[in-house]
Design an enzyme around this catalytic site. Structure first.
Site, PDB file in Angstrom:
ATOM      1  N   SER A 296       5.499   7.449  10.190  1.00 21.76           N
ATOM      2  CA  SER A 296       5.716   8.278  11.380  1.00 21.76           C
ATOM      3  C   SER A 296       5.528   7.478  12.668  1.00 21.76           C
ATOM      4  O   SER A 296       4.882   6.420  12.679  1.00 21.76           O
ATOM      5  CB  SER A 296       4.738   9.450  11.346  1.00 21.76           C
ATOM      6  OG  SER A 296       3.426   8.939  11.405  1.00 21.76           O
TER       7      SER A 296
ATOM      8  N   CYS B 290      14.233   9.942   6.894  1.00 19.57           N
ATOM      9  CA  CYS B 290      14.077   9.530   8.299  1.00 19.57           C
ATOM     10  C   CYS B 290      15.393   9.649   9.036  1.00 19.57           C
ATOM     11  O   CYS B 290      15.420  10.019  10.198  1.00 19.57           O
ATOM     12  CB  CYS B 290      13.520   8.118   8.368  1.00 19.57           C
ATOM     13  SG  CYS B 290      14.437   6.958   7.363  1.00 19.57           S
TER      14      CYS B 290
ATOM     15  N   GLY C 124       2.907   4.533  13.539  1.00 17.58           N
ATOM     16  CA  GLY C 124       3.548   3.263  13.900  1.00 17.58           C
ATOM     17  C   GLY C 124       2.947   2.672  15.172  1.00 17.58           C
ATOM     18  O   GLY C 124       2.737   1.462  15.274  1.00 17.58           O
TER      19      GLY C 124
ATOM     20  N   GLU D  92       9.520   0.825  10.926  1.00 14.40           N
ATOM     21  CA  GLU D  92      10.623   1.729  10.569  1.00 14.40           C
ATOM     22  C   GLU D  92      10.063   3.137  10.700  1.00 14.40           C
ATOM     23  O   GLU D  92       9.306   3.582   9.841  1.00 14.40           O
ATOM     24  CB  GLU D  92      11.074   1.482   9.122  1.00 14.40           C
ATOM     25  CG  GLU D  92      11.507   0.067   8.812  1.00 14.40           C
ATOM     26  CD  GLU D  92      12.972  -0.186   9.147  1.00 14.40           C
ATOM     27  OE1 GLU D  92      13.590   0.646   9.839  1.00 14.40           O
ATOM     28  OE2 GLU D  92      13.493  -1.226   8.703  1.00 14.40           O
TER      29      GLU D  92
ATOM     30  N   GLU E 254      11.292  16.283  15.189  1.00 12.72           N
ATOM     31  CA  GLU E 254      11.740  15.980  13.824  1.00 12.72           C
ATOM     32  C   GLU E 254      10.971  16.862  12.837  1.00 12.72           C
ATOM     33  O   GLU E 254       9.794  16.615  12.582  1.00 12.72           O
ATOM     34  CB  GLU E 254      11.428  14.496  13.515  1.00 12.72           C
ATOM     35  CG  GLU E 254      11.809  14.078  12.118  1.00 12.72           C
ATOM     36  CD  GLU E 254      11.221  12.713  11.686  1.00 12.72           C
ATOM     37  OE1 GLU E 254      10.030  12.440  11.955  1.00 12.72           O
ATOM     38  OE2 GLU E 254      11.969  11.948  11.060  1.00 12.72           O
TER      39      GLU E 254
ATOM     40  N   LYS F 116       0.858  -1.190   0.000  1.00 14.89           N
ATOM     41  CA  LYS F 116       0.000   0.000   0.000  1.00 14.89           C
ATOM     42  C   LYS F 116       0.893   1.239   0.000  1.00 14.89           C
ATOM     43  O   LYS F 116       1.538   1.563   0.997  1.00 14.89           O
ATOM     44  CB  LYS F 116      -0.910   0.048   1.233  1.00 14.89           C
ATOM     45  CG  LYS F 116      -1.985   1.114   1.070  1.00 14.89           C
ATOM     46  CD  LYS F 116      -2.573   1.615   2.351  1.00 14.89           C
ATOM     47  CE  LYS F 116      -1.825   2.744   2.985  1.00 14.89           C
ATOM     48  NZ  LYS F 116      -1.777   4.001   2.201  1.00 14.89           N
TER      49      LYS F 116
HETATM   50  P1  NAD Z   1       2.611   8.346   7.903  1.00 12.47           P
HETATM   51  O1  NAD Z   1       2.773   7.611   9.181  1.00 12.47           O
HETATM   52  O2  NAD Z   1       1.704   9.507   7.880  1.00 12.47           O
HETATM   53  O3  NAD Z   1       2.105   7.380   6.744  1.00 12.47           O
HETATM   54  C1  NAD Z   1       2.803   6.224   6.360  1.00 12.47           C
HETATM   55  C2  NAD Z   1       1.846   5.248   5.704  1.00 12.47           C
HETATM   56  O4  NAD Z   1       0.915   4.782   6.682  1.00 12.47           O
HETATM   57  C3  NAD Z   1       1.004   5.817   4.573  1.00 12.47           C
HETATM   58  O5  NAD Z   1       0.926   4.844   3.543  1.00 12.47           O
HETATM   59  C4  NAD Z   1      -0.360   6.022   5.229  1.00 12.47           C
HETATM   60  O6  NAD Z   1      -1.441   5.985   4.316  1.00 12.47           O
HETATM   61  C5  NAD Z   1      -0.427   4.844   6.172  1.00 12.47           C
HETATM   62  N1  NAD Z   1      -1.323   4.995   7.326  1.00 12.47           N
HETATM   63  C6  NAD Z   1      -1.804   6.123   7.885  1.00 12.47           C
HETATM   64  N2  NAD Z   1      -2.586   5.839   8.957  1.00 12.47           N
HETATM   65  C7  NAD Z   1      -2.576   4.491   9.091  1.00 12.47           C
HETATM   66  C8  NAD Z   1      -3.146   3.577  10.032  1.00 12.47           C
HETATM   67  N3  NAD Z   1      -3.900   3.990  11.056  1.00 12.47           N
HETATM   68  N4  NAD Z   1      -2.885   2.258   9.879  1.00 12.47           N
HETATM   69  C9  NAD Z   1      -2.107   1.813   8.876  1.00 12.47           C
HETATM   70  N5  NAD Z   1      -1.553   2.616   7.948  1.00 12.47           N
HETATM   71  C10 NAD Z   1      -1.775   3.948   8.050  1.00 12.47           C
HETATM   72  O7  NAD Z   1       4.108   8.750   7.475  1.00 12.47           O
HETATM   73  P2  NAD Z   1       4.553   9.652   6.241  1.00 12.47           P
HETATM   74  O8  NAD Z   1       4.190  11.074   6.567  1.00 12.47           O
HETATM   75  O9  NAD Z   1       4.117   9.039   4.979  1.00 12.47           O
HETATM   76  O10 NAD Z   1       6.150   9.505   6.321  1.00 12.47           O
HETATM   77  C11 NAD Z   1       6.982  10.378   7.023  1.00 12.47           C
HETATM   78  C12 NAD Z   1       7.461   9.728   8.312  1.00 12.47           C
HETATM   79  O11 NAD Z   1       8.032   8.468   8.012  1.00 12.47           O
HETATM   80  C13 NAD Z   1       8.568  10.516   9.002  1.00 12.47           C
HETATM   81  O12 NAD Z   1       8.327  10.555  10.391  1.00 12.47           O
HETATM   82  C14 NAD Z   1       9.822   9.707   8.718  1.00 12.47           C
HETATM   83  O13 NAD Z   1      10.846   9.866   9.658  1.00 12.47           O
HETATM   84  C15 NAD Z   1       9.285   8.321   8.643  1.00 12.47           C
HETATM   85  N6  NAD Z   1      10.140   7.468   7.811  1.00 12.47           N
HETATM   86  C16 NAD Z   1      10.842   6.456   8.400  1.00 12.47           C
HETATM   87  C17 NAD Z   1      11.696   5.671   7.645  1.00 12.47           C
HETATM   88  C18 NAD Z   1      12.479   4.555   8.267  1.00 12.47           C
HETATM   89  O14 NAD Z   1      12.932   3.690   7.532  1.00 12.47           O
HETATM   90  N7  NAD Z   1      12.657   4.516   9.559  1.00 12.47           N
HETATM   91  C19 NAD Z   1      11.806   5.900   6.272  1.00 12.47           C
HETATM   92  C20 NAD Z   1      11.059   6.921   5.701  1.00 12.47           C
HETATM   93  C21 NAD Z   1      10.225   7.701   6.482  1.00 12.47           C
END
Ligand code: NAD
Length: 480
Positions: free
Chosen positions: A229, A284, A233, A250, A382, A177
């Site tokens: 995020s 990240c 997570g 992650e 962050e 997804k």
């Molecule tokens: P996000 O958490 O808003 O969304 C990530 C994904 O989760 C999207 O596909 C979203 O549609 C889905 N999602 C949203 N709510 C959900 C739920 N309740 N259940 C399941 N899935 C759901 O994150 P983002 O804004 O897309 O990404 C940015 C964040 O990701 C930053 O905090 C960054 O640090 C982190 N990040 C971490 C890594 C890593 O490898 N550690 C890599 C890239 C980004």
């Protein structure tokens, strides 16, 4: 860039892929080109029925796929890599449009897929045997079943492929997804997978956050690999607990860097700035706090400022651009909040302006804040944008304590001419990955994951394969 083959794929039409078939949906949504704020193509929003069908297909093919010899799975993955790279140019342009990253870096992400894939092809699933007088114990690893990959928007291609490859190599099936902000490249990546894998092995369903939540509670999915995020997570982990799904998280971080007093200032300062500003800070493991020894604080800050002033910010297709826009309007507003907080509190802008200039795209100039207080928002949180605080330290112990004084622990960096001394500091930093004399550069060759609230488990590297496997231990007693 290698020339693309005569394309049979339509690069302006997007489908979910369920059971080997392209699927449209009644409802659609759109990404936005962050360089222009213009709406991009329609993308079908997968329904709950699409999810059910994808899970049914993935479960149906799992017995035969998991029994397919690993060499055959490797062969297909290799072919998949070759198939993808025939479209290097198309992927690069599409990624630039949907995500905003300049062509050089968009192409870098496309090429990195080849690196990730190629490295994984060399891996073996581990096996272990213990023997004593009366028994032999064999520890093998079995695939988990159906995996769900929930992905973010900052590296939409690499972070999708980075889940697909280990899952498929180890004999799992996977449903991806993508983020609703950047669905396009992932949909094409998985459309192409249908040229190689049996239906149901690699599928994609695009949609909103609700669809992600449905995946986490569905009993037909055995594992969720989530990148995103920290707040989401936590929701994912809570939801996965209902069916005791395996889960890899992650998440975000607040990476510190410690600059030791013996560094070559002119050489290191631009690299540290790049560590903070890479992908416009939307990494990240970007450097998010810079601790500089007081004896070199001012010259080091000045050198970072000089380099930062030379950075060209612009649209994904402009010449000579090093940093693109912020990927989406929501994140743009969030980043502007850090500028505003810094301005309101009167902290000093070493480079960059307190007010982000309004324009068509979501552009922010790279910005360094000179010595804000340790408890300020810009140090504690962050931003996920090109704004970074720099602070002096006098005592190394104090710098290490400040670096570790966070609920997160994804990455960290240490810079010093005396590499041994720098490595000693690295060992004391509470982070999943620490880089010495380099800014944060994840690689397929090593496990990547966070400690504390930056995540759970990890992926990539040899040990990363275990995230897609269950141990299966057979105790064989020799005679009765
Ligand atoms: P996000 O958490 O808003 O969304 C990530 C994904 O989760 C999207 O596909 C979203 O549609 C889905 N999602 C949203 N709510 C959900 C739920 N309740 N259940 C399941 N899935 C759901 O994150 P983002 O804004 O897309 O990404 C940015 C964040 O990701 C930053 O905090 C960054 O640090 C982190 N990040 C971490 C890594 C890593 O490898 N550690 C890599 C890239 C980004």
């Amino acid at each position: 860039m290698s020339p693309s083959k005569v394309s049979t794929i339509e690069w302006d039409k997007f489908y979910n892929i369920v059971d080997g078939q392209n699927r449209l949906a009644k409802s659609v949504h759109n990404g936005v080109n962050p360089s222009t704020a213009e709406k991009l193509w329609d993308v079908p929003i997968a329904t709950e029925q699409d999810l059910e069908d994808a899970i049914a297909s993935a479960r149906k093919v799992f017995p035969s796929w998991s029994q397919t010899p690993i060499d055959k799975r490797r062969e297909l993955l290799k072919k998949y890599g070759e198939t993808i790279m025939q479209y290097e140019e198309e992927f690069t342009t599409l990624l630039g449009k949907e995500n905003g990253k300049p062509q050089l870096f968009a192409n870098g992400e496309v090429k990195a897929m080849s690196l990730w894939l190629g490295w994984h092809l060399k891996l073996e699933i581990p096996e272990e045997t213990f023997e004593d007088d009366d028994k032999v114990i064999k520890t093998r690893y079995m695939p988990l079943g159906v995996c769900g990959a929930i992905c973010p928007w900052n590296y939409p291609l690499l972070l999708s492929l980075g889940k697909i490859v280990p899952a498929v190599l180890t004999g799992n099936t996977i449903i991806v997804k993508p983020s609703p902000f950047t669905p396009y490249t992932s949909l094409k990546l998985i459309e192409l997978a249908q040229e190689v894998f049996p239906p149901g092995v690699v599928q994609v369903i695009g949609g909103n956050d609700k669809l992600g939540a449905s995946m986490t509670t569905h009993p037909g999915i055995d594992k969720i690999s989530f990148t995103g995020s920290i707040p989401t997570g936590k929701k994912v982990m809570e939801a996965c607990a209902k069916t005791l799904k395996r889960v890899t998280l992650e998440l975000g971080g607040n990476d510190a860097t410690i600059i030791l007093p013996d560094v070559d200032v002119e050489k290191v300062a631009p690299e540290v700035a790049m560590g903070a500003f890479q992908n416009s800070g939307q990494v990240c493991v970007a450097t998010k706090r810079i601790y500089i020894h007081e004896s070199i604080y001012q010259p080091f800050l000045d050198a970072m400022v000089r380099f930062t002033k030379s950075i060209k910010v612009g649209g994904y297709d402009e010449e000579g651009v090093l940093l693109g826009p912020i990927q989406n309007s929501m994140q743009y507003e969030k980043v502007k909040g850090y500028f505003n907080d810094t301005k309101v509190n009167g902290y000093k802008f070493a480079v960059g302006q307190p007010d982000v200039a309004a324009g068509k795209g979501f552009f922010v100039q790279p910005t360094i804040i000179d010595n804000p207080p340790e408890d300020s928002k810009i140090v504690q949180e962050e931003p996920f944008g090109p704004i970074v605080p720099a602070m002096p330290y006098s005592d190394l112990e104090d710098a290490i304590a400040r670096a570790n004084n966070t609920l997160t622990g994804l990455g960290a960096t240490v810079w010093g001419k005396d590499v041994e001394a720098a490595e000693k500091v690295a060992f004391r930093l509470e982070a999943g990955s620490v880089w010495v004399n380099s800014y944060e550069k994840p690689t397929p060759q090593a496990l990547f994951g966070g400690v504390k609230q930056s995540g759970l488990g990890g992926e990539w590297g040899k040990t990363g394969l275990l995230a897609y496997l269950n141990p299966h231990v057979i105790h064989v007693y020799k005679t009765k």
